[in-house]
Design an enzyme around this catalytic site. Structure first.
Site, PDB file in Angstrom:
ATOM      1  N   THR A 101       0.875  -1.172   0.000  1.00  0.00           N
ATOM      2  CA  THR A 101       0.000   0.000   0.000  1.00  0.00           C
ATOM      3  C   THR A 101       0.909   1.217   0.000  1.00  0.00           C
ATOM      4  O   THR A 101       1.570   1.514   0.997  1.00  0.00           O
ATOM      5  CB  THR A 101      -0.935   0.007   1.211  1.00  0.00           C
ATOM      6  OG1 THR A 101      -1.832  -1.117   1.111  1.00  0.00           O
ATOM      7  CG2 THR A 101      -1.757   1.285   1.246  1.00  0.00           C
ATOM      8  N   LYS A 157      -7.292   1.575  -3.329  1.00  0.00           N
ATOM      9  CA  LYS A 157      -7.009   1.220  -1.935  1.00  0.00           C
ATOM     10  C   LYS A 157      -7.252   2.420  -1.027  1.00  0.00           C
ATOM     11  O   LYS A 157      -7.726   2.274   0.114  1.00  0.00           O
ATOM     12  CB  LYS A 157      -5.562   0.727  -1.791  1.00  0.00           C
ATOM     13  CG  LYS A 157      -5.161   0.327  -0.358  1.00  0.00           C
ATOM     14  CD  LYS A 157      -6.010  -0.808   0.188  1.00  0.00           C
ATOM     15  CE  LYS A 157      -5.630  -1.170   1.633  1.00  0.00           C
ATOM     16  NZ  LYS A 157      -4.356  -1.881   1.748  1.00  0.00           N
ATOM     17  N   LYS A 162      -0.537   5.485   8.267  1.00  0.00           N
ATOM     18  CA  LYS A 162       0.268   5.600   7.050  1.00  0.00           C
ATOM     19  C   LYS A 162      -0.642   5.661   5.830  1.00  0.00           C
ATOM     20  O   LYS A 162      -0.488   6.532   4.964  1.00  0.00           O
ATOM     21  CB  LYS A 162       1.216   4.408   6.928  1.00  0.00           C
ATOM     22  CG  LYS A 162       2.132   4.455   5.703  1.00  0.00           C
ATOM     23  CD  LYS A 162       2.547   3.075   5.230  1.00  0.00           C
ATOM     24  CE  LYS A 162       1.450   2.432   4.400  1.00  0.00           C
ATOM     25  NZ  LYS A 162       1.878   1.176   3.731  1.00  0.00           N
TER      26      LYS A 162
END
Length: 300
Positions: A110, A185, A253
């Site tokens: 990711t 995502k 994050k």
């Protein structure tokens, strides 16, 4: 590899593949490739993790990404962030230096859409193809081979990777050009952030009101309020258990990546920005490695 849902593998021709990064996601993902009879070489920054993997699965390890990918048809990768990704792809010992022309590099990290586009361009210069393919499903999804994978890249590269990647996936979908997987995502994490906060507030409210919240969730879980988070995290939120799943540090994050992209494209994310700060509060409580459902800790 722990699994509560034994995987049935699709029949596909065995391929020579590499897997770079053997964290909580990569370790079982690479394992599924080996169990599906692919010829797997692994690389991990910590050699001990690579040795543990070869002790559990059929395959071999290599000391550098460059050596791991030599002769491979497809290279899979799952590391921590943009900088980690660049470190295994670029440079004299990076994957691009060792990949033969026509190889497909599939990145499950990711990361930002920018790094996906950057590495796609570098791959093209080297005569290889790059697919950004972040996953959803968490550690349990990786262990059970039931990840949802969101892909960005060329159709031909996607078509090459998909039959092999189905070893650890239940859905492997092309959503557009380079960077599209990472953007999808971000959509996923934005949706989850607001949902978990709403569920936290609902459970905390019900407990303050003196309700039997397990019973309440059983009832409302059959109606419009139902969600994966309610089904899988509701009872553990009531019990104050947060020692599994996706860590707060990782969620911050991911939300940081989404908020940065929103600055670039002009999207407004007021709830996401607020929930990100709520997760910062959880970190201040020492919850860096707690599951993301620990948002409820702020409300008790």
């Amino acid at each position: 590899m722990a699994s509560t849902n034994p995987k049935t593998y699709e029949q596909t021709a065995p391929r020579k593949v590499a897997f770079l990064g053997l964290g909580v996601m990569g370790f079982p993902m690479a394992g599924h490739l080996a169990l599906a009879d692919h010829d797997v070489t692994v690389y991990n920054r910590s050699a001990a993790k690579a040795q543990a993997w070869t002790g559990e699965f059929k395959g071999k390890s290599a000391p550098t990404p460059r050596e791991a990918v030599a002769g491979c048809d497809i290279v899979f990768c799952c590391v921590g962030n943009d900088d980690d990704l660049r470190s295994v792809v670029l440079g004299d010992n990076g994957a691009l230096a060792g990949m033969k022309k026509g190889t497909v590099f599939v990145d499950h990290t990711t990361a930002s859409a920018n790094v996906a586009r950057e590495l796609s361009a570098e791959a093209k210069k080297a005569g290889v193809q790059f697919v950004d393919a972040p996953v959803s499903g968490g550690q349990a999804g990786a262990q059970n081979g039931l990840l949802t994978v969101m892909c960005g890249g060329d159709q031909a590269a996607f078509d090459t990777a998909r039959p092999v990647a189905m070893a650890f996936s239940r859905a492997f979908t092309l959503l557009g050009g380079s960077g599209s997987g990472q953007l999808a995502k971000m959509v996923n994490q934005i949706a989850i952030a607001g949902l978990v906060q709403g569920l936290s507030e609902a459970i905390a409210f019900g407990m303050k009101a003196g309700l039997d919240m397990e019973q309440v969730l059983e009832v409302i879980g059959k109606g419009a309020a139902q969600s994966w988070q309610m089904d899988n995290r509701g009872k553990t939120m009531i019990a104050g258990k947060f020692d599994f799943g996706f860590a707060v540090d990782w969620m911050r994050k991911d939300l940081g990546i989404a908020l940065e992209e929103a600055k670039r494209n002009g999207a407004r994310l007021p709830v996401t920005a607020l929930v990100d700060q709520f997760y910062a509060d959880v970190q201040q409580q020492g919850g860096n490695r707690w599951d993301t459902s620990s948002l409820i800790k702020r409300l008790r």
